[in-house]
Design a protein around this motif. Structure first.
Motif, PDB file in Angstrom:
ATOM      1  N   GLN A 114      -9.472  -6.790   7.256  1.00  0.00           N
ATOM      2  CA  GLN A 114      -9.348  -6.416   5.714  1.00  0.00           C
ATOM      3  C   GLN A 114      -8.928  -5.497   5.166  1.00  0.00           C
ATOM      4  O   GLN A 114      -8.722  -5.655   4.584  1.00  0.00           O
ATOM      5  CB  GLN A 114     -10.895  -5.107   6.400  1.00  0.00           C
ATOM      6  N   GLY A 115      -7.248  -5.555   6.036  1.00  0.00           N
ATOM      7  CA  GLY A 115      -6.161  -4.792   5.122  1.00  0.00           C
ATOM      8  C   GLY A 115      -6.303  -3.566   4.498  1.00  0.00           C
ATOM      9  O   GLY A 115      -7.059  -2.799   4.942  1.00  0.00           O
ATOM     10  N   THR A 116      -5.494  -3.235   4.712  1.00  0.00           N
ATOM     11  CA  THR A 116      -4.393  -1.896   4.292  1.00  0.00           C
ATOM     12  C   THR A 116      -4.078  -1.560   3.363  1.00  0.00           C
ATOM     13  O   THR A 116      -2.385  -2.484   3.086  1.00  0.00           O
ATOM     14  CB  THR A 116      -4.525  -0.948   5.420  1.00  0.00           C
ATOM     15  N   GLN A 117      -4.276  -0.549   2.368  1.00  0.00           N
ATOM     16  CA  GLN A 117      -3.257  -0.824   1.158  1.00  0.00           C
ATOM     17  C   GLN A 117      -1.753   0.194   1.744  1.00  0.00           C
ATOM     18  O   GLN A 117      -2.048   1.369   1.151  1.00  0.00           O
ATOM     19  CB  GLN A 117      -3.829  -0.986   0.175  1.00  0.00           C
ATOM     20  N   VAL A 118      -0.772  -0.040   0.661  1.00  0.00           N
ATOM     21  CA  VAL A 118       0.548   0.616   0.890  1.00  0.00           C
ATOM     22  C   VAL A 118       1.163   0.048  -0.587  1.00  0.00           C
ATOM     23  O   VAL A 118       0.716  -0.854  -1.259  1.00  0.00           O
ATOM     24  CB  VAL A 118       1.288  -0.958   1.372  1.00  0.00           C
ATOM     25  N   THR A 119       1.418   0.816  -0.942  1.00  0.00           N
ATOM     26  CA  THR A 119       1.757   1.875  -2.403  1.00  0.00           C
ATOM     27  C   THR A 119       2.918   2.516  -2.174  1.00  0.00           C
ATOM     28  O   THR A 119       3.327   3.463  -1.394  1.00  0.00           O
ATOM     29  CB  THR A 119       0.664   2.274  -3.445  1.00  0.00           C
ATOM     30  N   VAL A 120       4.483   1.467  -2.796  1.00  0.00           N
ATOM     31  CA  VAL A 120       5.693   2.281  -2.396  1.00  0.00           C
ATOM     32  C   VAL A 120       5.432   2.574  -4.651  1.00  0.00           C
ATOM     33  O   VAL A 120       6.599   1.823  -5.457  1.00  0.00           O
ATOM     34  CB  VAL A 120       6.300   1.366  -2.515  1.00  0.00           C
ATOM     35  N   SER A 121       5.619   3.721  -4.648  1.00  0.00           N
ATOM     36  CA  SER A 121       5.919   4.600  -5.790  1.00  0.00           C
ATOM     37  C   SER A 121       8.011   4.511  -5.968  1.00  0.00           C
ATOM     38  O   SER A 121       7.702   5.602  -5.170  1.00  0.00           O
ATOM     39  CB  SER A 121       5.524   5.715  -6.427  1.00  0.00           C
ATOM     40  N   SER A 122       8.461   4.565  -7.536  1.00  0.00           N
ATOM     41  CA  SER A 122       9.560   4.479  -7.923  1.00  0.00           C
ATOM     42  C   SER A 122      10.158   6.211  -8.181  1.00  0.00           C
ATOM     43  O   SER A 122       9.181   7.039  -8.525  1.00  0.00           O
ATOM     44  CB  SER A 122      10.294   3.951  -8.992  1.00  0.00           C
TER      45      SER A 122
END
Length: 122
Positions: A114-122
């Motif tokens: 089902q997926g897992t969210q990865v968010t990379v912020s600058s």
């Protein structure tokens, strides 16, 4: 029916590290190739890394040298992600098949989590 459950996705800053995990259900008996794909809204799944049943690995050029795919004897799949960049932001999916060697394409795999969210912020 094989179920794949991903975990480990979260928000991190540029340069950070994450470790994703994918646990297959007990019905995943004839374990073959496994892989990580990622997707951003409106785009196709992009191959990230693949590992076959002989533990050979392959990576996309965009993650080579930063990400490491591995699997253990229970066929839990991992993705070690280092030096993360904003362009790594996506939903990451675990894929699995019963065949040992598969093309590095989402459609080549029978099972998808089902997926897992990865968010990379600058």
């Amino acid at each position: 029916q094989v179920r794949l459950t991903e975990s480990g996705g979260t928000s991190v800053q540029t340069g950070g590290s994450l470790r994703l995990s994918c646990v297959p259900s007990r019905s995943y008996i004839d374990a073959g190739a496994m892989a990580w794909f990622r997707q951003i809204p409106g785009k196709e799944h992009e191959g990230v890394a693949i590992i076959d049943c002989a533990y050979n690995t392959r990576y996309s050029d965009s993650v080579k040298g930063r990400f490491t795919i591995s699997r253990d004897d229970a066929n839990t799949l991992y993705l070690e992600m280092n030096n993360l960049k904003p362009e790594d932001t996506a939903k990451y999916y675990c894929a699995a098949d019963t065949r040992c060697v598969r093309p590095f394409e989402r459609e080549a795999f029978i099972y998808l989590g089902q997926g897992t969210q990865v968010t990379v912020s600058s």
